[in-house]
Design an enzyme around this catalytic site. Structure first.
Site, mmCIF file in Angstrom:
data_model
loop_
_atom_site.group_PDB
_atom_site.id
_atom_site.type_symbol
_atom_site.label_atom_id
_atom_site.label_comp_id
_atom_site.label_asym_id
_atom_site.label_seq_id
_atom_site.Cartn_x
_atom_site.Cartn_y
_atom_site.Cartn_z
ATOM 1 N N GLU A 29 22.047 44.671 27.306
ATOM 2 C CA GLU A 29 23.850 44.152 27.641
ATOM 3 C C GLU A 29 24.572 45.059 27.574
ATOM 4 O O GLU A 29 24.781 44.941 26.463
ATOM 5 C CB GLU A 29 23.502 42.904 26.946
ATOM 6 N N GLY A 31 28.875 43.560 26.500
ATOM 7 C CA GLY A 31 28.916 43.192 26.165
ATOM 8 C C GLY A 31 28.414 42.818 24.131
ATOM 9 O O GLY A 31 28.014 41.181 24.679
ATOM 10 N N VAL A 32 28.911 43.437 23.717
ATOM 11 C CA VAL A 32 27.745 43.117 22.319
ATOM 12 C C VAL A 32 28.364 42.155 21.642
ATOM 13 O O VAL A 32 28.309 41.001 20.829
ATOM 14 C CB VAL A 32 27.271 43.908 21.513
ATOM 15 N N ASP A 74 32.858 53.304 27.959
ATOM 16 C CA ASP A 74 34.026 52.227 28.756
ATOM 17 C C ASP A 74 32.785 51.929 29.947
ATOM 18 O O ASP A 74 32.406 52.769 30.705
ATOM 19 C CB ASP A 74 35.008 53.160 28.806
ATOM 20 N N GLN A 75 32.476 50.543 30.365
ATOM 21 C CA GLN A 75 31.409 50.449 31.457
ATOM 22 C C GLN A 75 31.966 51.155 32.435
ATOM 23 O O GLN A 75 31.385 51.057 33.804
ATOM 24 C CB GLN A 75 31.358 48.901 31.961
ATOM 25 N N ASP A 97 27.375 40.880 30.981
ATOM 26 C CA ASP A 97 29.001 40.610 30.427
ATOM 27 C C ASP A 97 30.073 41.289 29.257
ATOM 28 O O ASP A 97 30.249 40.345 28.322
ATOM 29 C CB ASP A 97 27.954 38.955 29.503
ATOM 30 N N HIS A 100 34.459 42.708 32.772
ATOM 31 C CA HIS A 100 34.867 41.263 34.593
ATOM 32 C C HIS A 100 35.174 41.871 35.230
ATOM 33 O O HIS A 100 35.642 41.070 35.949
ATOM 34 C CB HIS A 100 35.031 39.833 32.924
ATOM 35 N N GLU A 126 27.675 38.053 35.297
ATOM 36 C CA GLU A 126 28.082 36.807 34.521
ATOM 37 C C GLU A 126 29.512 36.713 34.776
ATOM 38 O O GLU A 126 29.958 37.636 35.298
ATOM 39 C CB GLU A 126 27.958 36.609 32.617
ATOM 40 N N ASP A 127 30.252 35.196 34.648
ATOM 41 C CA ASP A 127 31.226 35.001 34.900
ATOM 42 C C ASP A 127 31.941 35.606 36.181
ATOM 43 O O ASP A 127 32.670 36.143 36.123
ATOM 44 C CB ASP A 127 32.170 35.607 33.631
#
Length: 198
Positions: A29, A31-32, A74-75, A97, A100, A126-127
Site C-alpha cells: 500500500e 500511503g501508510v 518517493d513514489q 493511495d 494522487h 484510489e481517489d
C-alpha cells in the site's frame, strides 16, 4: 490509528477482495499515513496477512511490526521502485493511495503493475477524482459532454484505465504484452480503477 476511506470503497473492496480472506496474502500500500488502513486490512484478511507500506514521511516507520514492513521513499521516483522490487515478493494486492497526482500514479503503475501476480492479483488506485483536478496535474472537464471523451490523450489515470479496454481487446491482433495479463477494470463510485488480473 485512523482510516481515511470514502464510504463507497468498502462495498467495492468487500466484493473484489473477499476471496483473499483467511489466505496467505501479500499486500503493498502506498500511503501508510496514520497506520489505520494497514490495521483495517489486517483485520479484514486475517493473521496470514503480509503488509508492505510505502510512505514519504519517515514517521510512518513507527507502524512497522512482525507482519508489516514500511519503506520510506518517493513514489514518483522510478529508481525508488527499482530498489523496492528487489526487496519484496510478487504482490497479490497493490493499493495506490499515495500522493494522487498524475505523475506519481503513472510512475507507480509502470513500475509495479508487472510486479503484481499475473494470475489472480489485483491493482487498485484510489481517489481517481484527482484525474479531473488541475491541482493534481489532472484534466478538468468543462461540461462533461461526449465531445470531451478521450481528449486528455491518456495523461490521467482515468484515461489509462480506459486504455485497459484496448489491452483486453487487442491481444489477438497486436500481441500486446499488457493485454495478456490485464482485464477490464470493474467501475465503482469514486474507485474506477480496481484492475483485476485473470
Amino acid at each position: 490509528p485512523r482510516v481515511h476511506k470514502w464510504e463507497p470503497y468498502f462495498a467495492a473492496y468487500t466484493e473484489q477482495l473477499s476471496r483473499f480472506r483467511g489466505r496467505k496474502v501479500v499486500m503493498m500500500e502506498v500511503g501508510v499515513q496514520s497506520g489505520g488502513s494497514m490495521m483495517m486490512w489486517r483485520s479484514f484478511f486475517g493473521c496470514r496477512f503480509e503488509y508492505y507500506g510505502i510512505d514519504i514521511n519517515p514517521q510512518a516507520q513507527q507502524f512497522a511490526s512482525e507482519w508489516a514492513t514500511i519503506f520510506i521513499g518517493d513514489q514518483g521516483n522510478p529508481e525508488f521502485w527499482k530498489d523496492i522490487k528487489k526487496k519484496v515478493p510478487v504482490i497479490d494486492i497493490f493499493l495506490d493511495d499515495g500522493g494522487h497526482n498524475m505523475s506519481q500514479q503513472f510512475t507507480t503503475f509502470e513500475a509495479m503493475f508487472p510486479h503484481v501476480k499475473s494470475r489472480g492479483g489485483v491493482y487498485v488506485c484510489e481517489d481517481l477524482s484527482t484525474s479531473y483536478s488541475a491541482n493534481f496535474l489532472g484534466q478538468p472537464l468543462s461540461n462533461g459532454t461526449v465531445q470531451e471523451y478521450g481528449r486528455t490523450g491518456g495523461k490521467t489515470f482515468v484515461e489509462l484505465s480506459k486504455k485497459m479496454i484496448d489491452w483486453l481487446n487487442c491481444y489477438f491482433v497486436s500481441g500486446d504484452v499488457m493485454a495478456a495479463s490485464a482485464s477490464c477494470p470493474p467501475i465503482f463510485d469514486g474507485l474506477p480503477a480496481v484492475s483485476e488480473f485473470k
